[in-house]
Design an enzyme around this catalytic site. Structure first.
Site, mmCIF file in Angstrom:
data_model
loop_
_atom_site.group_PDB
_atom_site.id
_atom_site.type_symbol
_atom_site.label_atom_id
_atom_site.label_comp_id
_atom_site.label_asym_id
_atom_site.label_seq_id
_atom_site.Cartn_x
_atom_site.Cartn_y
_atom_site.Cartn_z
ATOM 1 N N HIS A 226 0.881 -1.166 0.000
ATOM 2 C CA HIS A 226 0.000 0.000 0.000
ATOM 3 C C HIS A 226 0.916 1.212 0.000
ATOM 4 C CE1 HIS A 226 -2.388 3.130 1.856
ATOM 5 N NE2 HIS A 226 -1.779 2.982 3.002
ATOM 6 N N TYR A 257 -5.998 9.078 1.660
ATOM 7 C CA TYR A 257 -6.112 9.657 2.997
ATOM 8 C C TYR A 257 -4.879 10.505 3.292
ATOM 9 C CZ TYR A 257 -3.015 5.871 4.619
ATOM 10 O OH TYR A 257 -1.964 5.017 4.793
ATOM 11 N N ASP A 543 -27.971 -19.880 18.232
ATOM 12 C CA ASP A 543 -29.254 -20.555 18.460
ATOM 13 C C ASP A 543 -29.365 -21.648 17.420
ATOM 14 O OD1 ASP A 543 -29.771 -18.889 16.247
ATOM 15 O OD2 ASP A 543 -31.882 -18.647 16.788
HETATM 16 P P1 FAD Z 1 3.926 -5.763 13.002
HETATM 17 O O1 FAD Z 1 4.042 -4.383 13.444
HETATM 18 O O2 FAD Z 1 4.430 -6.105 11.651
HETATM 19 O O3 FAD Z 1 4.632 -6.655 14.062
HETATM 20 C C1 FAD Z 1 4.927 -8.012 13.825
HETATM 21 C C2 FAD Z 1 6.235 -8.313 14.459
HETATM 22 O O4 FAD Z 1 6.503 -9.701 14.382
HETATM 23 C C3 FAD Z 1 7.381 -7.623 13.760
HETATM 24 O O5 FAD Z 1 7.998 -6.743 14.673
HETATM 25 C C4 FAD Z 1 8.293 -8.739 13.337
HETATM 26 O O6 FAD Z 1 9.642 -8.440 13.476
HETATM 27 C C5 FAD Z 1 7.869 -9.860 14.269
HETATM 28 N N1 FAD Z 1 8.175 -11.167 13.719
HETATM 29 C C6 FAD Z 1 7.733 -11.681 12.565
HETATM 30 N N2 FAD Z 1 8.256 -12.898 12.354
HETATM 31 C C7 FAD Z 1 9.070 -13.148 13.391
HETATM 32 C C8 FAD Z 1 9.904 -14.240 13.750
HETATM 33 N N3 FAD Z 1 10.007 -15.327 12.976
HETATM 34 N N4 FAD Z 1 10.574 -14.168 14.900
HETATM 35 C C9 FAD Z 1 10.474 -13.089 15.686
HETATM 36 N N5 FAD Z 1 9.705 -12.031 15.410
HETATM 37 C C10 FAD Z 1 9.012 -12.057 14.272
HETATM 38 N N6 FAD Z 1 -3.073 0.910 10.265
HETATM 39 C C11 FAD Z 1 -3.856 1.838 10.808
HETATM 40 O O7 FAD Z 1 -4.625 1.525 11.713
HETATM 41 N N7 FAD Z 1 -3.869 3.121 10.387
HETATM 42 C C12 FAD Z 1 -3.061 3.518 9.376
HETATM 43 O O8 FAD Z 1 -3.064 4.688 9.006
HETATM 44 C C13 FAD Z 1 -2.226 2.568 8.755
HETATM 45 N N8 FAD Z 1 -1.479 2.919 7.715
HETATM 46 C C14 FAD Z 1 -0.565 2.041 7.207
HETATM 47 C C15 FAD Z 1 0.295 2.463 6.236
HETATM 48 C C16 FAD Z 1 1.293 1.623 5.772
HETATM 49 C C17 FAD Z 1 2.222 2.103 4.734
HETATM 50 C C18 FAD Z 1 1.379 0.296 6.302
HETATM 51 C C19 FAD Z 1 2.462 -0.622 5.873
HETATM 52 C C20 FAD Z 1 0.461 -0.135 7.246
HETATM 53 C C21 FAD Z 1 -0.506 0.720 7.703
HETATM 54 N N9 FAD Z 1 -1.434 0.319 8.664
HETATM 55 C C22 FAD Z 1 -2.249 1.246 9.239
HETATM 56 C C23 FAD Z 1 -1.535 -1.083 9.086
HETATM 57 C C24 FAD Z 1 -0.780 -1.323 10.379
HETATM 58 O O9 FAD Z 1 0.474 -0.794 10.274
HETATM 59 C C25 FAD Z 1 -0.661 -2.796 10.661
HETATM 60 O O10 FAD Z 1 -1.870 -3.435 10.481
HETATM 61 C C26 FAD Z 1 -0.183 -3.019 12.089
HETATM 62 O O11 FAD Z 1 0.949 -2.257 12.361
HETATM 63 C C27 FAD Z 1 0.133 -4.470 12.330
HETATM 64 O O12 FAD Z 1 0.671 -4.605 13.614
HETATM 65 P P2 FAD Z 1 1.256 -6.007 14.079
HETATM 66 O O13 FAD Z 1 1.728 -5.835 15.472
HETATM 67 O O14 FAD Z 1 0.270 -7.056 13.809
HETATM 68 O O15 FAD Z 1 2.433 -6.292 13.060
HETATM 69 N N1 THG Z 2 -33.892 -24.586 10.827
HETATM 70 C C1 THG Z 2 -33.128 -25.487 11.457
HETATM 71 N N2 THG Z 2 -32.094 -25.127 12.225
HETATM 72 C C2 THG Z 2 -31.783 -23.826 12.361
HETATM 73 C C3 THG Z 2 -32.572 -22.833 11.755
HETATM 74 C C4 THG Z 2 -33.654 -23.250 10.946
HETATM 75 N N3 THG Z 2 -30.721 -23.469 13.103
HETATM 76 C C5 THG Z 2 -30.216 -22.132 13.047
HETATM 77 C C6 THG Z 2 -31.341 -21.139 12.989
HETATM 78 N N4 THG Z 2 -32.267 -21.501 11.922
HETATM 79 C C7 THG Z 2 -32.079 -21.170 14.305
HETATM 80 N N5 THG Z 2 -33.163 -20.233 14.354
HETATM 81 C C8 THG Z 2 -34.457 -20.585 14.599
HETATM 82 C C9 THG Z 2 -35.299 -19.599 15.079
HETATM 83 C C10 THG Z 2 -36.602 -19.926 15.433
HETATM 84 C C11 THG Z 2 -37.068 -21.219 15.265
HETATM 85 C C12 THG Z 2 -36.249 -22.168 14.722
HETATM 86 C C13 THG Z 2 -34.926 -21.866 14.388
HETATM 87 C C14 THG Z 2 -38.431 -21.583 15.697
HETATM 88 N N6 THG Z 2 -38.856 -21.085 16.871
HETATM 89 C C15 THG Z 2 -40.161 -21.353 17.399
HETATM 90 C C16 THG Z 2 -40.615 -20.160 18.223
HETATM 91 O O1 THG Z 2 -39.779 -19.396 18.681
HETATM 92 O O2 THG Z 2 -41.804 -20.020 18.397
HETATM 93 C C17 THG Z 2 -40.201 -22.603 18.225
HETATM 94 C C18 THG Z 2 -39.648 -22.484 19.579
HETATM 95 C C19 THG Z 2 -39.898 -23.698 20.431
HETATM 96 O O3 THG Z 2 -40.867 -24.424 20.240
HETATM 97 O O4 THG Z 2 -39.061 -23.904 21.335
HETATM 98 O O5 THG Z 2 -39.115 -22.329 15.040
HETATM 99 O O6 THG Z 2 -34.354 -22.434 10.321
HETATM 100 N N7 THG Z 2 -33.392 -26.793 11.303
#
Ligand code: FAD
Ligand code: THG
Length: 814
Positions: A226, A257, A543
């Protein structure tokens, strides 16, 4: 209590936040290992310009960001603040974006963070470099700002290393391997020797896939480059003494940005071609001279960004681009981070694909999860690394989606908009029949799902289906309304194949499910139970429906892969129970409507009368030549059955049912009708209406909890909660048929934001708009008049008794 031996790999913003949060909770036998020098290790955190925009369609992501802001504003290193709270401004240069900013204002307001929509002159007042002639409006979030990522690393590691906590930090240590024995972590091998560990948390950023593979885990993320550049001095900024004073700025229409830094401007661009890098090709820090997380700046790719910058911010015409990078960070297939424990290796955890923006929040979330066994501060269901369907882990899928997400990072995306590619992926056995009927397909979990059928246009004759306004009218047709009404008039076939189902079997299956479920599920063979899975803190994990098909055999209808993961993690150690995802090899038709019995009964020798197969009972039988499992229940609230069979016989089942249904006036119906009907009936949808952060009583699902049954997970946590409900999932109706909201909107009482909408639809058979919303208990009182925020305007809504349709259940029983 020092807790287990923890090794955190990576001292970027994520690893540092986790080290702080986990040691604050009393786990102090913690070692942070990084290949680079701390605090500027050379990972992504060392290059991030640190913009923190909290606005996000996901409530959880906003809350993770909000916590990051709160924490970093309270931290400093020797008086140097870790956060510069300059505010965040997003501007619109076109009418679509202006509408989008209003929608975004809805989200951030709904999630409880203060924000304001600005007129063009207010935008310019907030950020005087903007060309007044180009800006149509803006969204300002005053608490947004700049995280100083390297300082944040240092501040959090200092706290963790303080004597009272004693976390060890080993920098310039490269992890070479992960040690396991019998599927459990035993330690890590570094270039300076071995470290014993009970828990390893991979916070290795773009190196994550490489580390995860050492533990046999496939981490579905892609590092993408990026572009980020610094301008030279901008004369208009000359004399700026503070590092940053103007709000951080987003110009999403051009993928750009900005932040200021004294008299210079930092410019980030997503407007270029995706530049993915294989995680295996990223070298360790220190080997390549330079920083492996940064690639050479490709000036040509930046040219359009610079042209656009000079147009939006005319003062930059006096400046040059001084230096730039192609910096790497991680993208995922759904833009959420990857958090949680490996499904295969106990004690191997990951906190990956996390932005600076969410880093402190993720640190806290992970610390709670590790120390308490669950995370109570944030609902992590969207972030769990085990959420993916099998195809979503395929390298080709991951690469395609991640590149797509890079391209779309600032795009205006409709909530129903299917991902463009790769598609189609999963098709039910009925797919080609559905196409013959003109199905309009949307996608979920990789499945192609008919939203409505063009062939049903004839049903529109004599009906008047209200048309919603522009945004809600996308991915919509009046046919949706006609299908919903026709379902309640005659009978409809719904393709329920995408509904995930598991087979739980073995002599220990009944005991396992009794332990996991809030209801009694080990009842007689043929029973079906609607019940909940809870976490230990009483939060709803899912659920589900549990059908007992035999003594040792259950079919469980679930909501996603996390349910499979949860059950798998709780399988008895003695091997007496198994769980298997049977979704791909089977299919399901929902046959529902007042004439459902007239369709089904002639096709089978079995008795499908009301007493022959009662409501919420299951039977294995035949429909024509097809063996089926029939469950008598209906998410649309009508008489009928879910009919399951194996995939090979699916087409035969569909044709058999359709041949019988069509002469009776039956129809095929899609997901649009389905969603409207289930809201009329008040049936909740996990992940949208209720999630990990809600308990059953608040969610209106207390009826599914049996506090008198033997112990189950979450039971203790629920004690006393039934009478202490502070918020409720509540049914609102909307009079204006054009104002159909879609979910994630704020709910206002006068000027006060009191809650947010979860899901909504027009109710075509009750003749009113429906919105479910979380509200404080004192406002969840029928008759209360409230407003819903919709693109910056207010839509009138009233709290209404639920369900709106058939509260006496006469449709289902009979
Ligand atoms: P990192 O900071 O990469 O840390 C990972 C660490 O793991 C590293 O220090 C590395 O050395 C270590 N590591 C890896 N492998 C090993 C190994 N084998 N042994 C030991 N250590 C290891 N985010 C935002 O929120 N806002 C922004 O504006 C933004 N802008 C960005 C702009 C740029 C140009 C870039 C590159 C990124 C930007 N990001 C931004 C994203 C953000 O930087 C990252 O998502 C964030 O920093 C990730 O943090 P992290 O701790 O997961 O990774
Ligand atoms: N069918 C089946 N499984 C499911 C769903 C489905 N699992 C995930 C999700 N959908 C679960 N959600 C619901 C929500 C409501 C009901 C069934 C699954 C339902 N409720 C009745 C009631 O609230 O009146 C009966 C309750 C009861 O008798 O206890 O029928 O779509 N297989």
């Amino acid at each position: 209590m020092a807790g287990p031996r923890v090794v955190i790999i990576g001292a970027g913003v994520v690893g540092a936040a986790l080290a702080d949060e986990i040691s604050a909770r009393g786990w102090t036998d913690v070692t942070v290992v990084d290949q680079g020098p701390v605090p500027a290790t050379g990972g992504s955190s060392s290059h991030a310009p640190g913009l923190v925009f909290q606005t996000n369609p996901s409530r959880t992501m906003t809350h993770l960001a909000r916590y990051t802001v709160e924490k970093l504003t309270s931290l400093d290193v020797d008086g140097e603040p870790c956060f510069l709270q300059v505010g965040g401004l997003e501007v619109a240069t076109g009418p679509e974006r202006l509408a989008e900013l209003r929608r975004r204002h809805g989200w951030i307001t709904a999630w409880g963070v203060e924000a304001r929509l600005l007129a063009p002159d207010e935008c310019v007042a907030a950020h005087p470099l903007l060309d007044p002639g180009r800006v149509l409006g803006g969204l300002l979030v005053p608490t947004d700002g700049l995280a100083r990522a390297v300082l944040a690393v240092e501040a959090q590691l200092r706290r963790a290393r303080a004597r009272a906590r004693g976390v060890r930090v080993l920098d310039r240590h490269e992890v070479l391997d992960i040690r396991t024995a019998d599927g459990e972590i035993t330690g890590v091998r570094t270039d300076h020797g071995d470290l014993g560990a009970d828990i390893v948390v991979c916070c290795a950023g773009i190196w994550g896939p490489r580390i995860a593979r050492m533990a046999g885990m496939n981490l579905p993320l892609t590092p993408l480059a990026h572009q980020f550049a610094w301008s030279g001095p901008v004369p208009a900024l000359a004399g700026q003494r503070e590092e940053a004073v103007r709000p951080i700025l987003r110009h999403q229409d051009a993928g750009l940005y900005y932040r200021d830094r004294f008299d210079r401007l930092g410019i980030g661009s997503y407007g270029h071609r995706p530049m993915p890098v294989r995680a295996d090709d990223i070298l360790p820090v220190g080997t390549a001279g330079g920083m492996p997380s940064v690639l050479d700046f490709t000036e040509d790719d930046f040219a359009p960004a610079w042209t656009e910058t000079r147009s939006l911010l005319p003062a930059t015409r006096e400046a040059k681009v001084e230096d730039g990078i192609n910096g790497l960070f991680s993208f995922t297939t759904d833009n959420f981070p990857l958090l949680g424990e490996s499904p295969d290796v106990k004690g191997f955890w990951v906190a990956e694909a996390v932005w600076v923006t969410h880093s402190a929040g993720v640190g806290r979330a992970m610390a709670e999860w590790l120390v308490d066994g669950h995370c109570s501060s944030f609902d992590l269901h969207e972030c769990d690394v085990n959420r993916f369907e099998p195809h979503q882990r395929a390298p080709e899928y991951v690469l395609t989606r991640d590149c797509r997400n890079f391209v779309e990072v600032y795009d205006i995306l409709h909530p129903l908009q299917p991902s463009g590619e790769p598609r189609p992926l999963r098709t039910s056995p009925f797919h080609f029949r559905q196409r013959e009927h003109g199905a309009y397909f949307l996608e979920a979990g990789g499945w192609e799902r008919p939203q409505w059928y063009a062939s049903n246009a004839r049903l529109l004759n004599g009906r008047s289906i209200p048309t919603p306004d522009d945004w809600a009218a996308r991915y919509w047709s009046p046919i949706v309304g006609a299908e919903a009404q026709a379902t309640r008039e005659t009978v409809a076939l719904y393709d329920m194949t995408p509904l995930k189902r598991l087979e739980v079997s073995g002599p220990g299956a009944a005991a396992l499910l009794e332990r996991l479920c809030t209801g009694r599920v080990a009842k007689s063979a043929g029973s079906v139970t609607y019940t909940l899975l809870l976490d230990h803190d009483g939060g709803i994990r899912s659920d589900i429906t549990v059908a007992r098909l035999g003594r040792d055999l259950f079919q469980v209808g679930v909501n996603g892969n996390l349910d499979l993961d949860w059950i798998t993690r709780h399988l008895p150690a003695d091997g007496t129970a198994q769980v298997r995802d049977i979704t791909p090899g089977t299919c399901c038709v929902g046959l529902w409507g007042p004439r459902a019995r007239d369709v089904l009964q002639p096709l089978t020798e079995d008795d499908f009368s009301d007493t022959g197969l009662k409501y919420f009972r299951a039977r294995r039988t035949h429909v024509g030549s097809v063996p089926v499992t029939a469950l008598r229940l209906s998410y649309v609230g009508e008489l009928g059955w879910e009919l399951y069979t194996t995939a090979d016989l699916g087409l035969r089942l569909w044709d058999t049912l359709w041949r019988a249904a069509e002469p009776l006036g039956g129809i095929l119906a899609g997901r649009g009708a389905f969603n409207s009907l289930r809201l009329e009936k008040g049936y909740r949808s996990f992940g949208t209406d209720m999630t990990f952060e809600h308990d059953p009583y608040e969610a209106g699902l207390g009826f599914a909890v049996r506090p008198d049954k033997d112990d189950f997970i979450g039971k203790a946590a629920l004690e006393g909660r039934r009478t202490d409900v502070r918020r409720r999932l509540t049914c609102l109706t909307i009079d204006d048929p054009r104002s159909v909201v879609m979910g994630k909107e704020p709910v206002y009482d006068g000027d006060r934001v009191v809650g947010y909408v979860t899901s909504a639809s027009y109710g075509y058979t009750v003749g009113t708009g429906i919105a479910y919303a979380w509200l404080p208990a004192e406002r969840a009182v029928p008759g209360t008049a409230l407003d819903i925020g919709w693109f910056g305007r207010r839509v009138k809504a009233v709290v209404t008794e639920e369900p709106l349709f058939d509260p006496a259940m006469t449709r289902l029983r009979g």
